[in-house]
Scaffold this motif. Structure first.
Motif, PDB file in Angstrom:
ATOM      1  N   ILE A 169     -68.200 -18.085 -14.978  1.00 25.52           N
ATOM      2  CA  ILE A 169     -68.012 -18.767 -16.268  1.00 25.52           C
ATOM      3  C   ILE A 169     -67.115 -17.943 -17.185  1.00 25.52           C
ATOM      4  N   THR A 170     -67.341 -16.617 -17.215  1.00 22.90           N
ATOM      5  CA  THR A 170     -66.510 -15.757 -18.058  1.00 22.90           C
ATOM      6  C   THR A 170     -65.064 -15.765 -17.591  1.00 22.90           C
ATOM      7  N   GLY A 171     -64.843 -15.751 -16.265  1.00 21.09           N
ATOM      8  CA  GLY A 171     -63.492 -15.837 -15.726  1.00 21.09           C
ATOM      9  C   GLY A 171     -62.788 -17.109 -16.144  1.00 21.09           C
ATOM     10  N   THR A 172     -63.541 -18.212 -16.179  1.00 19.49           N
ATOM     11  CA  THR A 172     -62.976 -19.491 -16.621  1.00 19.49           C
ATOM     12  C   THR A 172     -62.577 -19.431 -18.094  1.00 19.49           C
ATOM     13  N   LEU A 173     -63.427 -18.837 -18.935  1.00 19.11           N
ATOM     14  CA  LEU A 173     -63.105 -18.700 -20.360  1.00 19.11           C
ATOM     15  C   LEU A 173     -61.850 -17.849 -20.564  1.00 19.11           C
ATOM     16  N   LEU A 174     -61.718 -16.802 -19.777  1.00 19.85           N
ATOM     17  CA  LEU A 174     -60.526 -15.955 -19.870  1.00 19.85           C
ATOM     18  C   LEU A 174     -59.267 -16.715 -19.460  1.00 19.85           C
ATOM     19  N   PHE A 175     -59.396 -17.584 -18.496  1.00 21.72           N
ATOM     20  CA  PHE A 175     -58.246 -18.398 -18.094  1.00 21.72           C
ATOM     21  C   PHE A 175     -57.874 -19.381 -19.212  1.00 21.72           C
ATOM     22  N   ILE A 176     -58.879 -19.901 -19.913  1.00 20.79           N
ATOM     23  CA  ILE A 176     -58.609 -20.774 -21.065  1.00 20.79           C
ATOM     24  C   ILE A 176     -57.879 -19.988 -22.154  1.00 20.79           C
ATOM     25  N   ALA A 177     -58.259 -18.723 -22.358  1.00 21.07           N
ATOM     26  CA  ALA A 177     -57.559 -17.872 -23.331  1.00 21.07           C
ATOM     27  C   ALA A 177     -56.098 -17.700 -22.920  1.00 21.07           C
ATOM     28  N   PHE A 178     -55.851 -17.546 -21.638  1.00 14.54           N
ATOM     29  CA  PHE A 178     -54.480 -17.453 -21.125  1.00 14.54           C
ATOM     30  C   PHE A 178     -53.684 -18.716 -21.460  1.00 14.54           C
ATOM     31  N   ILE A 179     -54.273 -19.880 -21.243  1.00 19.49           N
ATOM     32  CA  ILE A 179     -53.589 -21.159 -21.500  1.00 19.49           C
ATOM     33  C   ILE A 179     -53.294 -21.332 -22.989  1.00 19.49           C
ATOM     34  N   THR A 180     -54.283 -21.047 -23.842  1.00 19.30           N
ATOM     35  CA  THR A 180     -54.065 -21.221 -25.287  1.00 19.30           C
ATOM     36  C   THR A 180     -53.012 -20.239 -25.798  1.00 19.30           C
ATOM     37  N   THR A 181     -52.998 -19.032 -25.279  1.00 20.96           N
ATOM     38  CA  THR A 181     -51.981 -18.047 -25.660  1.00 20.96           C
ATOM     39  C   THR A 181     -50.596 -18.514 -25.235  1.00 20.96           C
ATOM     40  N   LEU A 182     -50.502 -19.039 -24.018  1.00 17.45           N
ATOM     41  CA  LEU A 182     -49.226 -19.496 -23.466  1.00 17.45           C
ATOM     42  C   LEU A 182     -48.596 -20.573 -24.338  1.00 17.45           C
ATOM     43  N   PHE A 183     -49.407 -21.507 -24.817  1.00 19.37           N
ATOM     44  CA  PHE A 183     -48.857 -22.675 -25.514  1.00 19.37           C
ATOM     45  C   PHE A 183     -48.845 -22.554 -27.037  1.00 19.37           C
ATOM     46  N   PHE A 184     -49.702 -21.715 -27.611  1.00 23.37           N
ATOM     47  CA  PHE A 184     -49.851 -21.739 -29.066  1.00 23.37           C
ATOM     48  C   PHE A 184     -49.420 -20.472 -29.799  1.00 23.37           C
ATOM     49  N   VAL A 185     -49.343 -19.325 -29.135  1.00 23.54           N
ATOM     50  CA  VAL A 185     -48.877 -18.109 -29.811  1.00 23.54           C
ATOM     51  C   VAL A 185     -47.355 -18.136 -29.890  1.00 23.54           C
ATOM     52  N   LYS A 186     -46.829 -17.934 -31.084  1.00 27.02           N
ATOM     53  CA  LYS A 186     -45.381 -17.922 -31.303  1.00 27.02           C
ATOM     54  C   LYS A 186     -44.966 -16.529 -31.796  1.00 27.02           C
ATOM     55  N   GLU A 187     -43.893 -16.027 -31.200  1.00 28.22           N
ATOM     56  CA  GLU A 187     -43.404 -14.704 -31.588  1.00 28.22           C
ATOM     57  C   GLU A 187     -41.885 -14.689 -31.519  1.00 28.22           C
ATOM     58  N   SER A 188     -41.267 -14.230 -32.605  1.00 30.14           N
ATOM     59  CA  SER A 188     -39.825 -14.009 -32.618  1.00 30.14           C
ATOM     60  C   SER A 188     -39.596 -12.532 -32.348  1.00 30.14           C
ATOM     61  N   PHE A 189     -39.045 -12.229 -31.171  1.00 28.89           N
ATOM     62  CA  PHE A 189     -38.961 -10.829 -30.755  1.00 28.89           C
ATOM     63  C   PHE A 189     -37.627 -10.565 -30.075  1.00 28.89           C
ATOM     64  N   ASN A 190     -36.965  -9.505 -30.517  1.00 29.74           N
ATOM     65  CA  ASN A 190     -35.686  -9.118 -29.931  1.00 29.74           C
ATOM     66  C   ASN A 190     -35.842  -7.731 -29.305  1.00 29.74           C
ATOM     67  N   PRO A 191     -35.940  -7.660 -27.959  1.00 28.95           N
ATOM     68  CA  PRO A 191     -36.163  -6.352 -27.314  1.00 28.95           C
ATOM     69  C   PRO A 191     -35.049  -5.356 -27.550  1.00 28.95           C
ATOM     70  N   LYS A 192     -33.861  -5.827 -27.945  1.00 20.24           N
ATOM     71  CA  LYS A 192     -32.747  -4.908 -28.188  1.00 20.24           C
ATOM     72  C   LYS A 192     -32.988  -4.025 -29.409  1.00 20.24           C
ATOM     73  N   ASP A 193     -33.920  -4.491 -30.266  1.00 28.75           N
ATOM     74  CA  ASP A 193     -34.220  -3.710 -31.469  1.00 28.75           C
ATOM     75  C   ASP A 193     -35.131  -2.516 -31.189  1.00 28.75           C
ATOM     76  N   LYS A 194     -35.669  -2.444 -29.969  1.00 27.37           N
ATOM     77  CA  LYS A 194     -36.676  -1.437 -29.666  1.00 27.37           C
ATOM     78  C   LYS A 194     -36.139  -0.387 -28.701  1.00 27.37           C
ATOM     79  N   LYS A 195     -36.326   0.869 -29.025  1.00 23.35           N
ATOM     80  CA  LYS A 195     -35.932   1.952 -28.128  1.00 23.35           C
ATOM     81  C   LYS A 195     -37.165   2.475 -27.389  1.00 23.35           C
ATOM     82  N   ALA A 196     -36.933   2.929 -26.185  1.00 20.80           N
ATOM     83  CA  ALA A 196     -38.019   3.512 -25.400  1.00 20.80           C
ATOM     84  C   ALA A 196     -38.192   4.966 -25.814  1.00 20.80           C
TER      85      ALA A 196
END
Length: 396
Positions: A169-196
């Protein structure tokens, strides 16, 4: 709806579920280890501490790595990686043939984690200063509430459906968290701005090194306090309770009392930190938490313990968001992910140390000493915060 508010809602759900995924095993762990073939009581207690804590010590190693990856490649990819990986690994725990395979899977779970670090970094960098305390306070309720409500969920499921269903059951809930993150989290990110940057370069760029170290130590000791009781609660409840038919459920409710208090108090104390200063909230909360731990050694029944755990949850609610607020204010935005990675690592080390420490103290001495030693650690931390943080920030 503002971007940070929408992402806060999705991250709250994801962190809540991943918190459950990390902690749902706590009340059933001694029973599950017994089910897997371990019969000696001391061995069960010690193996429970190791099996529970190994996830956190490995997470401590990998959190700074995932924090750096979040700063380089974006926070959303880290959220997706962690939620999907944990969904698979937690599900596999239901098929463990013996305690050693279970410990190995808990180790892998620690390596794949990093959801909370990426979420904290995402919200901290997207939220304006005036709302930082509220946002980080609200977010902290998800992680700690998931961690502390998870045991009730695990105990309830194991009592009525069986041990293995907890993991499925917990594994299923974690998969639901994956789906909601995939479709609903929005991020504007430019990797060129970041140095290692190397760890040394990151540390050299931190302006307030002394205060930052104190925050790491505070976070570590707080999580020690949260988790010293994890491996002993189920056995402690069985000694306190005259009704032995629902031990896992009673233990889960006892764990979750702190989580419920945290949900209620953390956003409010986060706002209070914005108004009066996070350093003041941290100091008072540490002292109160140290006091509340002492009577837990003298309770006569599970309900008294539940009330005291609830009160402790109210004090813990003032600590995690306040630590995050101070870390955010002291850290350049370009390094937020990596510094929060180190903060999270300190927390995971505290969780591991707390789980192992609690199990060993209970095995070698008695349950009472677990509460006394944890209380002493909180008071020592309060003294450190007073001299290294409170006095310094009060002068500014």
């Amino acid at each position: 709806m503002e971007l940070w508010k929408r992402n806060l809602m999705v991250c709250w759900f994801g962190m809540f579920v991943t918190g459950i995924g990390m902690s749902q095993i706590a009340p059933i762990l001694p029973l599950y280890i017994k089910h897997l073939g371990v019969g000696n009581t001391n061995s069960i207690t010690q193996l429970s501490g190791i099996a529970f804590g190994i996830t956190y010590v490995i997470s401590a190693i990998f959190s700074p790595i995932w924090g750096q990856a979040a700063d380089r490649y974006g926070r959303k990819p880290m959220l997706l990686r962690a939620s999907l990986g944990m969904a698979i690994i937690v599900g596999l725990m239901g098929f463990a043939p013996n305690v050693y395979v279970l410990i190995g899977l808990r180790l892998l779970q620690g390596a794949i984690t990093g959801y909370s670090t990426a979420c904290t970094t995402l919200i901290a960098t997207q939220t304006e200063e005036a709302h930082a305390g509220y946002a980080l306070g609200t977010l902290s309720t998800a992680n700690i509430a998931g961690s502390l409500l998870g045991p009730t969920i695990g105990g309830f499921i194991s009592d009525y459906v069986g041990f293995k269903s907890v993991f499925f059951i917990t594994g299923t809930l974690l998969f639901i968290a994956f789906i909601t993150t995939l479709f609903f989290v929005k991020e504007s990110f430019n990797p060129k701005d970041k140095k290692a940057l190397s760890i040394k370069e990151v540390w050299n760029s931190v302006p307030e090194k002394g205060l930052t170290i104190t925050m790491f130590v505070t976070f570590l000791i707080l999580t020690v306090a949260l988790y010293t009781v994890e491996p002993i609660i189920t056995v402690y409840i069985s000694e306190l309770s005259k009704n032995t038919t629902h031990i896992a459920l009673l233990a889960g409710i006892t764990f979750s009392a702190s989580g419920l208090a945290n949900i209620i108090a953390a956003p409010r104390l986060g706002k209070l930190s914005d108004k009066i200063g996070a350093h003041k909230v941290i100091l008072v909360a540490l002292i109160a938490a140290g006091i509340i731990f002492i009577p837990q050694a003298f309770v006569k029944n599970p309900w008294q313990l539940m009330i005291l755990r609830f009160l402790f949850g109210l004090t813990a609610a003032g600590l995690i968001p306040s630590v995050n607020i101070l870390v955010k204010k002291m850290t350049p935005s370009s390094l937020t992910g990596r510094v929060f990675g180190f903060t999270t690592a300190a927390g995971y080390l505290g969780a591991f140390a707390g789980a192992v420490l609690g199990g060993q103290i209970a095995a070698w001495f008695s349950f009472k000493y677990v509460f006394f030693i944890t209380s002493a650690l909180l008071f020592i931390n309060a003294v450190l915060v007073y001299f290294k943080v409170y006095k310094k920030l009060n002068l500014n």
